[in-house]
Design an enzyme around this catalytic site. Structure first.
Site, PDB file in Angstrom:
ATOM      1  N   GLY A   1      12.000  23.378  19.579  1.00 33.70           N
ATOM      2  CA  GLY A   1      11.198  24.264  18.739  1.00 33.70           C
ATOM      3  C   GLY A   1      11.419  25.731  19.056  1.00 33.70           C
TER       4      GLY A   1
ATOM      5  N   ARG B   1      17.674  18.673  31.220  1.00 32.40           N
ATOM      6  CA  ARG B   1      16.823  19.826  31.531  1.00 32.40           C
ATOM      7  C   ARG B   1      16.770  20.118  33.030  1.00 32.40           C
ATOM      8  NH1 ARG B   1      12.211  19.113  26.834  1.00 32.40           N
ATOM      9  NH2 ARG B   1      13.229  20.555  25.405  1.00 32.40           N
TER      10      ARG B   1
ATOM     11  N   GLY C   1      15.609  19.510  18.792  1.00 29.25           N
ATOM     12  CA  GLY C   1      15.512  18.404  19.743  1.00 29.25           C
ATOM     13  C   GLY C   1      16.327  17.191  19.329  1.00 29.25           C
TER      14      GLY C   1
ATOM     15  N   LYS D   1      12.761  17.198   6.988  1.00 32.56           N
ATOM     16  CA  LYS D   1      11.979  17.940   5.990  1.00 32.56           C
ATOM     17  C   LYS D   1      12.535  19.323   5.688  1.00 32.56           C
ATOM     18  CE  LYS D   1       7.373  16.230   7.172  1.00 32.56           C
ATOM     19  NZ  LYS D   1       6.221  16.736   7.939  1.00 32.56           N
TER      20      LYS D   1
HETATM   21  P1  ADP Z   1      15.656  18.556  14.899  1.00 29.49           P
HETATM   22  O1  ADP Z   1      14.700  17.934  15.880  1.00 29.49           O
HETATM   23  O2  ADP Z   1      17.039  18.620  15.424  1.00 29.49           O
HETATM   24  O3  ADP Z   1      15.163  19.889  14.395  1.00 29.49           O
HETATM   25  P2  ADP Z   1      14.533  17.117  12.683  1.00 29.49           P
HETATM   26  O4  ADP Z   1      13.354  16.795  13.520  1.00 29.49           O
HETATM   27  O5  ADP Z   1      14.366  18.093  11.593  1.00 29.49           O
HETATM   28  O6  ADP Z   1      15.750  17.596  13.622  1.00 29.49           O
HETATM   29  O7  ADP Z   1      15.104  15.796  11.987  1.00 29.49           O
HETATM   30  C1  ADP Z   1      15.443  14.652  12.697  1.00 29.49           C
HETATM   31  C2  ADP Z   1      15.020  13.402  12.001  1.00 29.49           C
HETATM   32  O8  ADP Z   1      15.433  13.387  10.648  1.00 29.49           O
HETATM   33  C3  ADP Z   1      15.633  12.197  12.646  1.00 29.49           C
HETATM   34  O9  ADP Z   1      14.620  11.439  13.260  1.00 29.49           O
HETATM   35  C4  ADP Z   1      16.289  11.445  11.490  1.00 29.49           C
HETATM   36  O10 ADP Z   1      16.089  10.044  11.530  1.00 29.49           O
HETATM   37  C5  ADP Z   1      15.599  12.034  10.289  1.00 29.49           C
HETATM   38  N1  ADP Z   1      16.421  11.882   9.073  1.00 29.49           N
HETATM   39  C6  ADP Z   1      17.656  12.357   8.860  1.00 29.49           C
HETATM   40  N2  ADP Z   1      18.112  11.950   7.658  1.00 29.49           N
HETATM   41  C7  ADP Z   1      17.147  11.201   7.101  1.00 29.49           C
HETATM   42  C8  ADP Z   1      17.021  10.494   5.866  1.00 29.49           C
HETATM   43  N3  ADP Z   1      17.999  10.497   4.979  1.00 29.49           N
HETATM   44  N4  ADP Z   1      15.866   9.817   5.621  1.00 29.49           N
HETATM   45  C9  ADP Z   1      14.874   9.829   6.539  1.00 29.49           C
HETATM   46  N5  ADP Z   1      14.928  10.483   7.712  1.00 29.49           N
HETATM   47  C10 ADP Z   1      16.052  11.149   8.001  1.00 29.49           C
HETATM   48 MG    MG Z   2      12.832  16.925  15.564  1.00 27.20          MG
END
Ligand code: ADP
Ligand code: MG
Length: 402
Positions: free
Chosen positions: A379, A41, A356, A203
């Site tokens: 976000g 950043r 992130g 999620k």
């Molecule tokens: P971003 O920040 O890129 O939007 P998210 O916050 O939606 O991504 O998701 C990231 C998290 O999802 C990571 O911490 C990862 O460990 C978790 N994750 C990915 N696959 C699984 C899984 N099969 N079971 C539990 N957690 C998972």
């Molecule tokens: Mg995240």
């Protein structure tokens, strides 16, 4: 469609020579024991700072860092950031502690070309998150021009993002935001096809708004991460103890139907890396097909899935990637996520990473420099893509009347 920059000035359009420029940046870097562990950043902010320096502006930089509760939270001081900035700019960066005072005026009057000011963590002042007009008025009292280059904070109506530009006449964005918006717009306006969205992460519920927005734009979805299990369960497969959002099963079922009704591609995992608990790497193994035993949970996509996803991604001309394919923070469960990064690295199309954790995963994969763009705003990039208006951008837009 998305013309995200319409009516917004950039630093190039602003008269900055000899002027005091209040520059809101996102210098919210991760710190480990007082040391900066990832300076992305900071380096991403340099082009705008350097442009303003080269054009003879008097610069007051401002950022938040972490989530301090009070001013006494010295672990969130901008001091390490000031130090690193001064090294990178070969200039003196003066840390101004008294965020909410205009005592800075005298300093600004005699500021030398090789000196810049950095306000102490703006969240030390409770007025920041309250979008305080009073605080904004203090800043406006010594600033001639306002520039926002803090993309990662532009989805928040905070004083340095919203209240301040609300009362400033001369205002615009820096190069970082300009690039972010142009890159994200390339995912919404006439994207080259085939266009795939790779979605993963923890999620389904976090991603619904993005899925809804992209449904009519992309040619297909490639699903991994924990959200895949909600889809697989909705389709009637056995998912064992995998993370499933029970209340989103209906949505997932409808989603599958809507994607199919539009004749679009939907790729779901055909095999998995499973284990008995996330902390148990010893009993990890690969399944033969998409079904998971009752006592196990899916933690990554399996090798057959990696192959199928990589093939699809090689053929895509545009890819938006948000969400890791597995629990990539654990080395044993990172293969799927890193394989996606590799497949994108091998693709010469437009490849944009948002989120992130996804940005961190792209970095950890070693393929970050092969991406067209990795958004600095976790976000904020998702909110922009899903069509939400970012308060920090809207306040800079000249209303165009027809
Ligand atoms: P971003 O920040 O890129 O939007 P998210 O916050 O939606 O991504 O998701 C990231 C998290 O999802 C990571 O911490 C990862 O460990 C978790 N994750 C990915 N696959 C699984 C899984 N099969 N079971 C539990 N957690 C998972
Ligand atoms: Mg995240």
């Amino acid at each position: 469609m998305a013309s995200g920059l319409k009516g917004i000035k950039t630093v190039r359009d602003l008269e900055v020579t000899g002027k005091v420029v209040f520059l809101r940046l996102d210098l919210n870097v991760p710190l480990e024991n007082g040391k900066i562990s990832d300076e992305t950043r900071i380096t991403a902010s340099l082009p705008t700072i350097k442009y303003l320096m080269d054009n003879g502006a008097k610069i007051v930089m401002c950022s938040h860092l972490g989530r301090p509760k009070t001013e006494a939270d010295r672990e969130f001081s901008m001091e390490p950031v000031a130090k690193r900035l001064s090294e990178l700019l070969s200039a003196e960066v003066i840390l101004w502690e008294d965020i909410a005072s205009d005592g800075i005026k005298a300093l600004l009057q005699n500021l030398r070309k090789t000196q810049l000011l950095l306000l102490e963590n703006v969240r030390f002042n409770p007025g920041e998150t309250k979008d305080s007009e009073e605080l904004a008025t203090v800043w406006a009292g010594y600033s001639d021009v306002y520039v926002n280059d803090a993309f990662g904070a532009s989805h928040r109506a905070h004083a340095s993002i919203h209240a301040l530009p609300n009362i400033m006449k001369n205002k615009g964005i820096g190069f970082l935001i300009e690039k972010e918006i142009n890159m994200l717009d390339s995912l919404l306006d006439n994207p080259k096809r085939p266009y795939l969205a790779v979605l993963g992460g923890a999620k389904v519920s976090d991603k619904i708004a993005v899925i809804e927005k992209l449904l009519d734009i992309v040619d297909g979805f490639v699903i991994g991460g924990a959200m895949a299990y909600t889809f697989l369960k909705a389709k009637g497969h056995a998912v064992g103890k995998s993370l499933v959002e029970g209340e989103k099963l209906n949505y997932a079922r409808q989603m599958v139907e809507r994607i199919e009704a539009r004749n679009k591609t939907l790729l779901l995992p055909v095999d998995h890396v499973v284990t008995t608990s996330i902390s148990d790497t010893k009993s990890a193994h690969t399944t033969n097909d998409m079904n998971i035993a009752d006592n196990e949970l899916g933690v990554d996509i399996g090798p057959k899935t990696i192959k199928a996803y990589s093939t699809a991604l090689h053929e895509a001309a545009t890819v938006f990637w948000n969400g890791p394919m597995g629990v990539f923070e654990t080395a044993e469960f990172s293969k799927g996520t890193f394989a996606i990064a590799k497949a994108l690295a091998e693709n010469s199309g437009n490849k944009i990473v948002g989120g992130g954790d996804s940005a961190a995963a792209a970095e950890a994969s070693g393929y970050a420099d092969k991406m067209t763009h990795i958004s600095t705003g976790g976000g904020a990039s998702l909110e922009y893509l899903q069509g939400d208006r970012l308060p920090g951008l809207e306040i800079l837009r000249t209303k165009i009347r027809n």
